[in-house]
Design an enzyme around this catalytic site. Structure first.
Site, PDB file in Angstrom:
ATOM      1  N   GLY A 250       0.578  -1.226   0.005  1.00 28.77           N
ATOM      2  CA  GLY A 250       0.020  -0.110   0.011  1.00 28.77           C
ATOM      3  C   GLY A 250       0.814   1.437  -0.085  1.00 28.77           C
ATOM      4  O   GLY A 250       0.048   2.376  -0.238  1.00 28.77           O
ATOM      5  N   GLU A 288       4.282  -6.763   1.712  1.00 28.35           N
ATOM      6  CA  GLU A 288       3.571  -7.125   0.328  1.00 28.35           C
ATOM      7  C   GLU A 288       3.453  -5.849  -0.378  1.00 28.35           C
ATOM      8  O   GLU A 288       2.425  -5.498  -1.040  1.00 28.35           O
ATOM      9  CB  GLU A 288       2.251  -7.545   0.467  1.00 28.35           C
ATOM     10  CG  GLU A 288       2.136  -8.828   1.134  1.00 28.35           C
ATOM     11  CD  GLU A 288       0.747  -9.302   1.345  1.00 28.35           C
ATOM     12  OE1 GLU A 288       0.473 -10.681   1.190  1.00 28.35           O
ATOM     13  OE2 GLU A 288      -0.411  -8.595   1.191  1.00 28.35           O
ATOM     14  N   GLY A 290       3.390  -3.432  -3.736  1.00 24.81           N
ATOM     15  CA  GLY A 290       3.409  -3.727  -5.238  1.00 24.81           C
ATOM     16  C   GLY A 290       3.737  -2.546  -6.021  1.00 24.81           C
ATOM     17  O   GLY A 290       4.677  -2.177  -6.556  1.00 24.81           O
ATOM     18  N   ARG A 291       2.588  -1.523  -5.673  1.00 27.30           N
ATOM     19  CA  ARG A 291       2.728  -0.112  -6.465  1.00 27.30           C
ATOM     20  C   ARG A 291       4.234   0.550  -6.253  1.00 27.30           C
ATOM     21  O   ARG A 291       4.861   0.973  -7.015  1.00 27.30           O
ATOM     22  CB  ARG A 291       1.672   0.849  -5.991  1.00 27.30           C
ATOM     23  CG  ARG A 291       1.730   2.077  -6.596  1.00 27.30           C
ATOM     24  CD  ARG A 291       0.539   3.124  -5.952  1.00 27.30           C
ATOM     25  NE  ARG A 291      -0.695   2.532  -5.455  1.00 27.30           N
ATOM     26  CZ  ARG A 291      -1.746   2.560  -6.674  1.00 27.30           C
ATOM     27  NH1 ARG A 291      -1.445   3.013  -7.632  1.00 27.30           N
ATOM     28  NH2 ARG A 291      -2.717   1.799  -6.317  1.00 27.30           N
ATOM     29  N   ARG A 328      -6.414   3.424 -15.541  1.00 25.10           N
ATOM     30  CA  ARG A 328      -6.350   4.185 -14.167  1.00 25.10           C
ATOM     31  C   ARG A 328      -7.084   5.650 -14.617  1.00 25.10           C
ATOM     32  O   ARG A 328      -7.859   5.765 -13.315  1.00 25.10           O
ATOM     33  CB  ARG A 328      -5.050   4.311 -13.438  1.00 25.10           C
ATOM     34  CG  ARG A 328      -4.566   3.074 -13.136  1.00 25.10           C
ATOM     35  CD  ARG A 328      -3.377   2.770 -12.178  1.00 25.10           C
ATOM     36  NE  ARG A 328      -3.578   3.441 -10.891  1.00 25.10           N
ATOM     37  CZ  ARG A 328      -3.289   4.667 -10.456  1.00 25.10           C
ATOM     38  NH1 ARG A 328      -2.826   5.400 -11.238  1.00 25.10           N
ATOM     39  NH2 ARG A 328      -3.634   5.126  -9.207  1.00 25.10           N
ATOM     40  N   CYS A 359     -12.980   4.422 -28.006  1.00 24.22           N
ATOM     41  CA  CYS A 359     -14.031   4.911 -28.297  1.00 24.22           C
ATOM     42  C   CYS A 359     -14.872   5.115 -26.792  1.00 24.22           C
ATOM     43  O   CYS A 359     -16.036   4.410 -26.626  1.00 24.22           O
ATOM     44  CB  CYS A 359     -15.056   4.104 -29.079  1.00 24.22           C
ATOM     45  SG  CYS A 359     -14.102   3.861 -30.830  1.00 24.22           S
ATOM     46  N   TYR A 388      -0.055  -1.242 -12.120  1.00 24.10           N
ATOM     47  CA  TYR A 388      -1.391  -1.256 -12.529  1.00 24.10           C
ATOM     48  C   TYR A 388      -1.657  -0.617 -14.118  1.00 24.10           C
ATOM     49  O   TYR A 388      -2.860  -0.017 -14.067  1.00 24.10           O
ATOM     50  CB  TYR A 388      -2.203  -0.473 -11.506  1.00 24.10           C
ATOM     51  CG  TYR A 388      -2.165  -1.418 -10.085  1.00 24.10           C
ATOM     52  CD1 TYR A 388      -2.645  -2.702  -9.815  1.00 24.10           C
ATOM     53  CD2 TYR A 388      -1.320  -0.895  -8.970  1.00 24.10           C
ATOM     54  CE1 TYR A 388      -2.431  -3.167  -8.909  1.00 24.10           C
ATOM     55  CE2 TYR A 388      -1.176  -1.366  -7.879  1.00 24.10           C
ATOM     56  CZ  TYR A 388      -1.584  -2.503  -7.673  1.00 24.10           C
ATOM     57  OH  TYR A 388      -1.401  -3.280  -6.571  1.00 24.10           O
TER      58      TYR A 388
END
Ligand SMILES: *Cc1c(COP(=O)(O)O)cnc(C)c1O
Length: 435
Positions: A250, A288, A290-291, A328, A359, A388
């Protein structure tokens, strides 16, 4: 400064007006590999991985698990395995990718709120080290499958600690009304079930993940406090010896100047302070991220095409990608910054809105950004797209997913091939009766 406090990869520099990353000229990469193109800077990736290791080295039992869902490819998994990371996975696809890239499966954790029978079987067969059990249904299912295979699964229990952190609603997961994990009031019931009925589950500790793109260290201190208190309480009430604690991921990154994420070191200090307040008997800790591991090392290159000046309104400039390679902005109103990769000396600045090619009116990548006056054929570099983006990419409008290259020391290598038109139709079948 911590890597996650940079907007651009740490190797980004301008030489003769041209933007370079990892020693590679971005305009040349666009020319060589085509656009849209994802680029991962190896030095930035290894840099943040080492920062995490350094910051948490005081813990004997620290397990740094990269949250694969941020970006899961074989080369990225290989690099992070080399850097000593394990993997937090959420699907058979991620488990298989890290397995094939050579990861130590004992240091892989399987997460998720609705793991299927097939996924659980694969995880057990490949020797995944920990299951984070999310709900009653899964506990029963995992116990049954492990029993059939004559195995005992080492598990953590995913709990919702009831923490509200100030982030976007969609990426907030630790509050009480959440689809993830056991409510604190359900813990005694599940533990009693495990102790009495589920002989093929071996409970090691608790797991929480309170959200993503977190800037407030207070959220982590609160979380650690709840996890420790709950662990000590469970050990006493149920006469257990839980000694593992997974505090999730996080940590935020800097997408724009408005973002001020704490450094990895500050995160480590916050965790350490919260731990020391309660116990000297420090359990095994899992983290953990990630980002914060992969975001900053990634950029996306696009080619500028058409543009439209709305009379008395905005000017839209279109790129050759958009919501299918980076969903995103349309999903979370996420903000990004960009620069022109090539030399722009002598061009006046102008405020434009970068529109995607898909579109959907909502397919706008960046609203109201000041850039040197763009011309068709310019290469636009969007920063902080490592996480992401590719992992959430789609084939909307039947557009091929971009290629990805790894850059380091002036060298570039393809790590994901660009999809071809043949790839797009390769899974299609026309029934005989239509032929
Ligand atoms: C998504 C997720 C992570 C990673 O979150 P980041 O914000 O990318 O660091 C870690 N743990 C769990 C359980 C997750 O769902």
């Amino acid at each position: 400064m911590s890597v996650n406090q940079h907007i651009r990869p740490i190797t980004a520099e301008r030489k003769d007006g041209k933007l370079f990353v990892g020693g590679c000229c971005l305009s040349e990469l666009a020319e060589k590999y085509g656009t849209p193109l994802y680029v991962i800077d190896e030095a930035t990736l290894r840099g943040i991985a080492r920062e995490y290791k350094e910051a948490f080295k005081e813990y004997k039992n620290i397990h740094l698990m990269y949250a694969s869902k941020a970006l899961c490819t074989s080369a990225v998994s290989k690099i992070l395995y080399e850097e000593g990371f394990g993997f937090d996975t959420v699907s058979a696809g991620e488990i298989y990718t890290v397995y094939k890239s050579g990861a130590d499966m004992k240091n892989v954790l399987f997460n998720g709120s609705n793991k299927s029978q097939r996924e659980i079987e694969l995880a057990l067969e490949l020797g995944v080290g920990r299951f984070s059990v999310d709900n009653f249904y899964e506990a029963e299912l995992l116990n049954k499958i492990a029993g059939e295979k004559g195995k005992c699964a080492d598990i953590l229990l995913r709990i919702t600690p009831g923490i509200e952190c100030h982030t976007h609603d969609y990426i907030q997961t630790g509050q009480t009304d959440s689809k993830f994990g056991f409510d604190l009031t359900q813990i005694d019931k599940i533990i009693t079930l495990i102790k009495n009925n589920y002989k093929n589950l071996n409970l090691k500790g608790l797991h929480a993940h309170i959200g993503s793109q977190i800037f407030e260290l207070r959220s982590y201190s609160d979380e650690v406090e709840i996890l420790i208190k709950e662990t000590l309480r469970i050990n006493k009430v149920h006469n257990l010896h839980l000694d593992e604690m997974n505090i999730g991921g996080g940590l935020g990154v800097k997408y724009t100047d408005a973002d001020n994420p704490p450094s990895v070191k500050e995160l480590a200090q916050a965790v350490s302070c919260a731990m020391n307040k309660f116990t000297n008997d420090i359990p095994s800790i899992y983290l953990e991220p990630g980002r914060s591991i992969i975001s900053t090392s990634g950029i996306t290159l696009y080619t500028i095409g058409s543009s439209k000046q709305v009379p008395n309104g905005r000017k839209y400039v279109a790129i050759d990608g958009g919501m299918s390679d980076n969903p995103r902005p349309s999903m979370y109103q996420a903000k990004y910054v960009a620069e022109v990769a090539g030399e722009t000396a002598g061009r006046a600045e102008e405020e434009v809105t970068i529109a995607g090619r898909f579109c959907e009116s909502g397919d706008v990548l960046i609203e109201n950004i000041k850039l040197p006056k763009l011309e068709a054929g310019d290469i636009l570099c969007v920063f902080n797209t490592g996480s992401y983006n590719y992992s959430m990419a789609s084939n909307y409008n039947r557009v091929e997913k971009p290629a990805m290259v790894l850059v380091n020391n002036s060298q570039s290598d393809i790590i994901v091939n660009r999809e071809s038109l043949e790839d797009l139709i390769s899974h299609d079948r026309i029934p005989d009766r239509l032929k």
